[in-house]
Motif scaffolding. Sequence first.
Motif, PDB file in Angstrom:
ATOM      1  N   LEU A  12      46.432  41.947  27.407  1.00  0.00           N
ATOM      2  CA  LEU A  12      46.001  41.357  26.140  1.00  0.00           C
ATOM      3  C   LEU A  12      44.486  41.442  25.990  1.00  0.00           C
ATOM      4  N   ALA A  13      43.747  41.127  27.030  1.00  0.00           N
ATOM      5  CA  ALA A  13      42.288  41.171  26.969  1.00  0.00           C
ATOM      6  C   ALA A  13      41.799  42.587  26.681  1.00  0.00           C
ATOM      7  N   GLU A  14      42.422  43.575  27.284  1.00  0.00           N
ATOM      8  CA  GLU A  14      42.041  44.970  27.040  1.00  0.00           C
ATOM      9  C   GLU A  14      42.326  45.363  25.594  1.00  0.00           C
ATOM     10  N   ALA A  15      43.486  44.980  25.079  1.00  0.00           N
ATOM     11  CA  ALA A  15      43.853  45.331  23.703  1.00  0.00           C
ATOM     12  C   ALA A  15      42.937  44.641  22.699  1.00  0.00           C
ATOM     13  N   ALA A  16      42.651  43.363  22.922  1.00  0.00           N
ATOM     14  CA  ALA A  16      41.821  42.606  21.983  1.00  0.00           C
ATOM     15  C   ALA A  16      40.387  43.118  21.953  1.00  0.00           C
ATOM     16  N   GLY A  17      39.945  43.745  23.009  1.00  0.00           N
ATOM     17  CA  GLY A  17      38.592  44.268  23.048  1.00  0.00           C
ATOM     18  C   GLY A  17      38.435  45.647  22.440  1.00  0.00           C
ATOM     19  N   ASP A  18      39.529  46.243  22.007  1.00  0.00           N
ATOM     20  CA  ASP A  18      39.511  47.598  21.440  1.00  0.00           C
ATOM     21  C   ASP A  18      39.614  47.497  19.923  1.00  0.00           C
ATOM     22  N   GLU A  19      38.554  47.880  19.213  1.00  0.00           N
ATOM     23  CA  GLU A  19      38.521  47.726  17.754  1.00  0.00           C
ATOM     24  C   GLU A  19      39.498  48.630  17.020  1.00  0.00           C
ATOM     25  N   SER A  20      40.080  49.611  17.700  1.00  0.00           N
ATOM     26  CA  SER A  20      41.070  50.468  17.041  1.00  0.00           C
ATOM     27  C   SER A  20      42.459  49.822  17.071  1.00  0.00           C
ATOM     28  N   TYR A  57      52.840  41.340  20.415  1.00  0.00           N
ATOM     29  CA  TYR A  57      53.254  40.652  21.643  1.00  0.00           C
ATOM     30  C   TYR A  57      54.095  39.435  21.296  1.00  0.00           C
ATOM     31  N   ASP A  58      55.028  39.112  22.174  1.00  0.00           N
ATOM     32  CA  ASP A  58      55.798  37.880  22.069  1.00  0.00           C
ATOM     33  C   ASP A  58      55.793  37.250  23.459  1.00  0.00           C
ATOM     34  N   PHE A  59      55.045  36.160  23.615  1.00  0.00           N
ATOM     35  CA  PHE A  59      54.881  35.525  24.918  1.00  0.00           C
ATOM     36  C   PHE A  59      55.803  34.330  25.120  1.00  0.00           C
ATOM     37  N   TYR A  60      56.854  34.238  24.324  1.00  0.00           N
ATOM     38  CA  TYR A  60      57.777  33.103  24.423  1.00  0.00           C
ATOM     39  C   TYR A  60      58.337  32.938  25.832  1.00  0.00           C
ATOM     40  N   ARG A  61      58.677  34.021  26.491  1.00  0.00           N
ATOM     41  CA  ARG A  61      59.345  33.970  27.788  1.00  0.00           C
ATOM     42  C   ARG A  61      58.374  33.928  28.968  1.00  0.00           C
ATOM     43  N   LEU A  62      57.091  33.820  28.704  1.00  0.00           N
ATOM     44  CA  LEU A  62      56.102  33.874  29.778  1.00  0.00           C
ATOM     45  C   LEU A  62      55.518  32.511  30.108  1.00  0.00           C
ATOM     46  N   GLU A  63      55.012  32.412  31.301  1.00  0.00           N
ATOM     47  CA  GLU A  63      54.270  31.235  31.727  1.00  0.00           C
ATOM     48  C   GLU A  63      52.784  31.493  31.444  1.00  0.00           C
ATOM     49  N   PRO A  64      51.994  30.451  31.264  1.00  0.00           N
ATOM     50  CA  PRO A  64      50.559  30.648  31.060  1.00  0.00           C
ATOM     51  C   PRO A  64      49.946  31.470  32.188  1.00  0.00           C
ATOM     52  N   ASP A  65      48.969  32.266  31.845  1.00  0.00           N
ATOM     53  CA  ASP A  65      48.225  33.102  32.782  1.00  0.00           C
ATOM     54  C   ASP A  65      49.084  34.161  33.459  1.00  0.00           C
ATOM     55  N   ASP A  66      50.141  34.583  32.809  1.00  0.00           N
ATOM     56  CA  ASP A  66      50.954  35.680  33.328  1.00  0.00           C
ATOM     57  C   ASP A  66      50.111  36.941  33.388  1.00  0.00           C
ATOM     58  N   ILE A  67      50.553  37.939  34.106  1.00  0.00           N
ATOM     59  CA  ILE A  67      49.790  39.173  34.288  1.00  0.00           C
ATOM     60  C   ILE A  67      49.512  39.899  32.972  1.00  0.00           C
ATOM     61  N   THR A  68      50.322  39.670  31.955  1.00  0.00           N
ATOM     62  CA  THR A  68      50.090  40.349  30.683  1.00  0.00           C
ATOM     63  C   THR A  68      48.803  39.888  30.003  1.00  0.00           C
ATOM     64  N   ALA A  69      48.213  38.808  30.466  1.00  0.00           N
ATOM     65  CA  ALA A  69      46.948  38.350  29.900  1.00  0.00           C
ATOM     66  C   ALA A  69      45.872  39.421  30.061  1.00  0.00           C
ATOM     67  N   GLN A  70      45.896  40.161  31.154  1.00  0.00           N
ATOM     68  CA  GLN A  70      44.926  41.236  31.354  1.00  0.00           C
ATOM     69  C   GLN A  70      45.132  42.333  30.326  1.00  0.00           C
ATOM     70  N   ALA A  78      51.304  32.382  21.062  1.00  0.00           N
ATOM     71  CA  ALA A  78      49.985  32.590  21.662  1.00  0.00           C
ATOM     72  C   ALA A  78      49.557  31.417  22.546  1.00  0.00           C
ATOM     73  N   GLY A  79      50.118  30.254  22.327  1.00  0.00           N
ATOM     74  CA  GLY A  79      49.781  29.099  23.156  1.00  0.00           C
ATOM     75  C   GLY A  79      50.083  29.309  24.624  1.00  0.00           C
ATOM     76  N   HIS A  80      50.994  30.224  24.919  1.00  0.00           N
ATOM     77  CA  HIS A  80      51.345  30.496  26.314  1.00  0.00           C
ATOM     78  C   HIS A  80      50.222  31.221  27.054  1.00  0.00           C
ATOM     79  N   VAL A  81      49.293  31.812  26.331  1.00  0.00           N
ATOM     80  CA  VAL A  81      48.159  32.510  26.950  1.00  0.00           C
ATOM     81  C   VAL A  81      46.849  32.051  26.323  1.00  0.00           C
ATOM     82  N   GLY A  82      46.834  30.828  25.829  1.00  0.00           N
ATOM     83  CA  GLY A  82      45.697  30.312  25.081  1.00  0.00           C
ATOM     84  C   GLY A  82      44.345  30.515  25.724  1.00  0.00           C
ATOM     85  N   ALA A  83      44.251  30.331  27.025  1.00  0.00           N
ATOM     86  CA  ALA A  83      42.967  30.482  27.707  1.00  0.00           C
ATOM     87  C   ALA A  83      42.506  31.931  27.717  1.00  0.00           C
ATOM     88  N   ASN A  84      43.411  32.860  27.466  1.00  0.00           N
ATOM     89  CA  ASN A  84      43.074  34.278  27.516  1.00  0.00           C
ATOM     90  C   ASN A  84      42.881  34.907  26.141  1.00  0.00           C
TER      91      ASN A  84
END
Length: 111
Positions: free
Chosen positions: A52-60, A37-50, A68-74
């Motif tokens: 990201l959460a799905e991908a990060a939860g998948d061990e495969s 992912y490259d979140f340079y062009r995004l604002e914090p809490d953009d829809i892609t955070a969801q 990453a600072g653009h979505v730090g809370a996520n």
Amino acid sequence: MAQGIAKGLGYDGDIVSPTFTISRVYQLSHGRELQHYDFYRLEPDDITAQELAEAAGDESKIVMIEWAGHVGANLPKDRLSVSLIALSETDREITFSGSGRYAKIIKDLKA
């Protein structure tokens, strides 16, 4: 850096920056994926955070994030962070930090 990580994971194809597409997926061996992912062009809490959460939860999946600072809370609590600072045109300072299981890995590397 993304190219080096992908190569280290056994990927031998081209790695292209996802700056304008937000993300790219590369198929690795053993049914694993590298999601870049490259979140340079995004604002914090953009829809892609969801996504990201799905991908990060998948061990495969191995998730690599630029800006990453653009979505730090996520970001997941259990993560390895790599910071690059340009010292000159050719020199870089690399700092590793980790939380969760990665904190122990970083500590063991320093020992």
